[in-house]
Structure formats: C-alpha cells, structure tokens
Design a protein around this motif. Structure first.
Motif, PDB file in Angstrom:
ATOM      1  N   ARG A  86       1.143  -1.204  -0.009  1.00 20.97           N
ATOM      2  CA  ARG A  86       0.366  -0.118  -0.433  1.00 20.97           C
ATOM      3  C   ARG A  86       0.703   0.990  -0.265  1.00 20.97           C
ATOM      4  NH1 ARG A  86      -5.056  -0.343   0.699  1.00 20.97           N
ATOM      5  NH2 ARG A  86      -6.179   2.189   1.773  1.00 20.97           N
ATOM      6  N   ALA A  87       1.008   2.367  -1.175  1.00 16.40           N
ATOM      7  CA  ALA A  87       1.702   2.796  -1.061  1.00 16.40           C
ATOM      8  C   ALA A  87       1.237   4.093  -0.577  1.00 16.40           C
ATOM      9  CB  ALA A  87       2.184   3.090  -2.917  1.00 16.40           C
ATOM     10  N   GLN A  88       2.179   5.200   0.069  1.00 18.07           N
ATOM     11  CA  GLN A  88       0.899   6.556   0.355  1.00 18.07           C
ATOM     12  C   GLN A  88       2.716   7.117   0.091  1.00 18.07           C
ATOM     13  OE1 GLN A  88       1.295   6.207   4.401  1.00 18.07           O
ATOM     14  NE2 GLN A  88      -1.408   6.296   4.046  1.00 18.07           N
ATOM     15  N   LEU A  89       1.977   8.950  -0.786  1.00 21.49           N
ATOM     16  CA  LEU A  89       2.809   9.465  -1.008  1.00 21.49           C
ATOM     17  C   LEU A  89       2.829  11.101   0.132  1.00 21.49           C
ATOM     18  CD1 LEU A  89       4.484  11.000  -3.194  1.00 21.49           C
ATOM     19  CD2 LEU A  89       2.315  12.117  -4.670  1.00 21.49           C
ATOM     20  N   LYS A  90       4.043  11.265   0.403  1.00 20.39           N
ATOM     21  CA  LYS A  90       3.920  12.042   1.822  1.00 20.39           C
ATOM     22  C   LYS A  90       5.103  13.105   1.684  1.00 20.39           C
ATOM     23  CE  LYS A  90       2.242   8.520   5.226  1.00 20.39           C
ATOM     24  NZ  LYS A  90       2.483   8.248   6.989  1.00 20.39           N
ATOM     25  N   ASN A  91       4.147  14.203   1.669  1.00 17.26           N
ATOM     26  CA  ASN A  91       5.330  15.214   1.245  1.00 17.26           C
ATOM     27  C   ASN A  91       6.478  15.345  -0.309  1.00 17.26           C
ATOM     28  OD1 ASN A  91       4.630  16.824   3.248  1.00 17.26           O
ATOM     29  ND2 ASN A  91       5.790  15.498   4.435  1.00 17.26           N
ATOM     30  N   GLY A  92       5.949  14.757  -1.307  1.00 18.56           N
ATOM     31  CA  GLY A  92       6.300  13.823  -2.592  1.00 18.56           C
ATOM     32  C   GLY A  92       7.548  13.138  -1.788  1.00 18.56           C
ATOM     33  N   VAL A  93       7.609  11.812  -1.164  1.00 19.84           N
ATOM     34  CA  VAL A  93       7.985  10.617  -1.404  1.00 19.84           C
ATOM     35  C   VAL A  93       7.194   9.980  -0.745  1.00 19.84           C
ATOM     36  CG1 VAL A  93       9.932   9.534   0.542  1.00 19.84           C
ATOM     37  CG2 VAL A  93      10.211  12.123   0.017  1.00 19.84           C
ATOM     38  N   VAL A  94       7.902   8.323  -1.349  1.00 18.86           N
ATOM     39  CA  VAL A  94       7.179   7.308  -1.185  1.00 18.86           C
ATOM     40  C   VAL A  94       8.301   6.567  -0.725  1.00 18.86           C
ATOM     41  CG1 VAL A  94       6.334   4.876  -2.434  1.00 18.86           C
ATOM     42  CG2 VAL A  94       5.491   7.378  -3.283  1.00 18.86           C
ATOM     43  N   MET A  95       8.146   6.192   0.767  1.00 17.35           N
ATOM     44  CA  MET A  95       8.663   5.164   1.263  1.00 17.35           C
ATOM     45  C   MET A  95       8.714   3.879   0.845  1.00 17.35           C
ATOM     46  SD  MET A  95      10.465   6.538   3.180  1.00 17.35           S
ATOM     47  CE  MET A  95      12.151   6.205   3.644  1.00 17.35           C
ATOM     48  N   VAL A  96       9.431   2.265   0.513  1.00 17.35           N
ATOM     49  CA  VAL A  96       9.344   1.040   0.199  1.00 17.35           C
ATOM     50  C   VAL A  96       9.444   0.244   1.040  1.00 17.35           C
ATOM     51  CG1 VAL A  96      10.201  -0.259  -1.801  1.00 17.35           C
ATOM     52  CG2 VAL A  96       9.862   2.325  -2.147  1.00 17.35           C
ATOM     53  N   PRO A  97       8.630  -0.005   1.559  1.00 22.59           N
ATOM     54  CA  PRO A  97       8.828  -1.588   2.803  1.00 22.59           C
ATOM     55  C   PRO A  97      10.396  -2.468   2.027  1.00 22.59           C
ATOM     56  CG  PRO A  97       6.918  -1.863   2.148  1.00 22.59           C
ATOM     57  CD  PRO A  97       7.055  -0.469   0.722  1.00 22.59           C
ATOM     58  N   THR A  98      10.574  -3.437   2.868  1.00 25.28           N
ATOM     59  CA  THR A  98      11.334  -4.219   2.666  1.00 25.28           C
ATOM     60  C   THR A  98      10.624  -5.750   2.135  1.00 25.28           C
ATOM     61  OG1 THR A  98      12.203  -5.255   4.900  1.00 25.28           O
ATOM     62  CG2 THR A  98      12.918  -3.753   4.144  1.00 25.28           C
ATOM     63  N   TRP A  99      11.108  -6.731   1.159  1.00 27.37           N
ATOM     64  CA  TRP A  99      10.808  -7.296   0.580  1.00 27.37           C
ATOM     65  C   TRP A  99       9.627  -8.595   1.429  1.00 27.37           C
ATOM     66  CZ3 TRP A  99       9.191  -8.377  -4.490  1.00 27.37           C
ATOM     67  CH2 TRP A  99       8.941 -10.023  -4.153  1.00 27.37           C
ATOM     68  N   ASP A 100      11.019  -8.827   2.425  1.00 33.62           N
ATOM     69  CA  ASP A 100      10.401  -9.874   3.496  1.00 33.62           C
ATOM     70  C   ASP A 100       9.399  -8.825   4.582  1.00 33.62           C
ATOM     71  OD1 ASP A 100      11.917  -7.959   5.054  1.00 33.62           O
ATOM     72  OD2 ASP A 100      12.528 -10.024   5.364  1.00 33.62           O
ATOM     73  N   SER A 101       8.128  -7.779   4.553  1.00 37.58           N
ATOM     74  CA  SER A 101       7.993  -6.935   5.335  1.00 37.58           C
ATOM     75  C   SER A 101       6.460  -7.234   5.110  1.00 37.58           C
ATOM     76  CB  SER A 101       8.074  -5.295   5.229  1.00 37.58           C
ATOM     77  OG  SER A 101       7.203  -4.709   5.710  1.00 37.58           O
ATOM     78  N   GLU A 102       5.587  -7.335   6.672  1.00 42.72           N
ATOM     79  CA  GLU A 102       4.417  -7.428   6.743  1.00 42.72           C
ATOM     80  C   GLU A 102       4.072  -6.872   5.191  1.00 42.72           C
ATOM     81  OE1 GLU A 102       3.121  -7.314  10.711  1.00 42.72           O
ATOM     82  OE2 GLU A 102       3.939  -9.479  11.162  1.00 42.72           O
ATOM     83  N   GLU A 103       3.805  -5.630   5.473  1.00 42.47           N
ATOM     84  CA  GLU A 103       3.204  -4.379   4.426  1.00 42.47           C
ATOM     85  C   GLU A 103       3.079  -5.253   3.120  1.00 42.47           C
ATOM     86  OE1 GLU A 103       3.763  -0.735   4.913  1.00 42.47           O
ATOM     87  OE2 GLU A 103       5.384  -0.717   6.244  1.00 42.47           O
ATOM     88  N   VAL A 104       4.410  -5.648   2.503  1.00 47.98           N
ATOM     89  CA  VAL A 104       4.420  -7.013   1.233  1.00 47.98           C
ATOM     90  C   VAL A 104       3.187  -7.721   0.874  1.00 47.98           C
ATOM     91  CG1 VAL A 104       5.968  -7.595  -0.764  1.00 47.98           C
ATOM     92  CG2 VAL A 104       6.149  -5.650   0.668  1.00 47.98           C
ATOM     93  N   ARG A 105       2.575  -7.818   0.038  1.00 44.79           N
ATOM     94  CA  ARG A 105       1.375  -8.873  -0.167  1.00 44.79           C
ATOM     95  C   ARG A 105       1.863  -9.400  -1.057  1.00 44.79           C
ATOM     96  NH1 ARG A 105      -4.124  -6.411   2.953  1.00 44.79           N
ATOM     97  NH2 ARG A 105      -2.567  -5.283   4.676  1.00 44.79           N
ATOM     98  N   GLY A 106       1.927 -11.505  -1.300  1.00 47.45           N
ATOM     99  CA  GLY A 106       1.413 -11.961  -2.469  1.00 47.45           C
ATOM    100  C   GLY A 106       0.055 -11.700  -3.023  1.00 47.45           C
TER     101      GLY A 106
END
Length: 221
Positions: free
Chosen positions: A201-221
C-alpha cells in the motif's frame, strides 16, 4: 550494503497497472520494480542485488492520453525451437496484419530521485568483495555507461540518469501527500516459470514514497 541515489527523468512514462487488461493506464509514480530495472540497466551481476528503499517525486504528476501502434502477437516458440534444431520455420511477423491501436493514460515530464541499497551476495562470488561492485557501479554511472538504456516502464520511454552525491544541493520533492493505493512492489521469482506479483500500500507523503522491505508484512502476494 551501500546506498546509492539516482535521479531518473524523462518526457514520458508508463508504469502499467496490472488490473488494466486492454488499455495501458500508469500508476501515479514509478514502481519499485521499474526503479530496480533502471539500476540493473547500469550494473547487474549474479553476485549483487538491488533493493529500492525510497522514491522522491521531483515534478508534479501530470497525465497525457496517447494512442500507440502495438503488435498483437508474438513469434511462435515452436517455430523458434524448430529453427534452433536446423529446421525450416518462419520467424517473422507481418506487422501490417498484427498491428493494433491502443489508447493509454501515461505520465509526462517526470523526474524521480530513487534511493537503493546495493547488496553483495558473497556466496555467488567467493573471490570478490563488496567494494569491487561498489567501485564498478560508481565508475559506470559516473561515465554514463549502461548495459541497456534505462526506461520508464516502456522501452520507448527512455530514462535519463545521473548519480546524486550531495543531497544538500538537490531540489526538494513536491509538496503533495495522498494515498496511491496498492502498488506493484516486485515479482517473486522463486518459480521462474510462474513469477508471482507482490504488492504494497503506497503513500505519497510530502512527495516521498517509502518502500517496505521485501519480507515486510506490508508486502503481500
């Protein structure tokens, strides 16, 4: 790992949403997988791996509608196999017969600052160390060298790149904050014959997108 930052820019870009089956509709921002491909276009070896950590959007998000000619089919793999075995096979396509026109919603006049970590996989090159690959990348990027021209989603949308070394002298990201929805993180190649897309789930905050690590719970298959 060592972190590097590239500025990527271009006249047009299209980071196609997978849910759009017919028409090409781009994500609002470059995807981590497309950003990774730009780094790999400059340097890729079996003993290294790129990890995208942060994306700074440097120009306002603008759209353009374009209609393009595309080829509607591919050369038969059976014909290719026959030709490789010395048989007679047709390996060409008649573009006039296969041409299709498709509309697309693309980005225009884009610029990003992409932060990525270069990981050295020691088990794949026992006779080298991480510094070898760090120096190799720095040398290539400083000379503008690349294995193939980096592109912004589609090969016809070339990306211009430069290494960012002093953030203090660089322009700020755009002043915009909003939800971008689920975005493609990358493909899982554990099964090369059937790579699986994974999203976050991507969020643009003040022009920046923080990318979670591959094994993060935020990344879903």
């Amino acid at each position: 790992m060592k972190r590097y930052c590239l500025e990527l820019s271009g006249d047009f870009a299209c980071f196609t949403r997978p849910e759009m089956k017919v028409e090409r509709v781009s994500y609002d921002v470059i995807t981590p997988s497309a950003a990774r491909a730009c780094f790999e276009a400059i340097l890729w070896k079996p003993a290294i791996r790129w990890h995208i950590r942060q994306i700074d959007v440097l120009k306002p998000i603008n759209w353009i509608n374009l209609r393009r000619n595309e080829v509607g089919s591919v050369i038969s793999t059976r014909n290719v196999e026959t030709a490789m075995k010395g048989g007679n096979a047709i390996l060409g396509l008649n573009i006039e017969d296969e041409r299709q026109q498709r509309a697309g919603l693309f980005l225009r006049d884009v610029a990003y600052r992409v932060h990525a970590d270069l990981e050295f996989l020691a088990g794949r090159d026992a006779n080298a160390n991480a510094n070898k690959y760090y120096e190799m990348f720095e040398r290539r990027v400083s000379r503008g060298q690349c294995v193939n021209q980096p592109y912004l989603g589609c090969r016809e949308f070339a990306a211009y790149f430069r290494l960012v070394t002093d953030m203090a002298t660089e322009p700020c990201a755009i002043d915009e904050t909003r939800e971008l929805g689920f975005m493609l993180h990358d493909l899982d190649f554990n099964k090369p014959s059937d790579p699986t897309p994974r999203f976050f789930r991507a969020q643009l905050k003040n022009g920046v997108v923080m990318v979670p690590t591959w094994d993060s719970e935020e990344v879903r298959g």
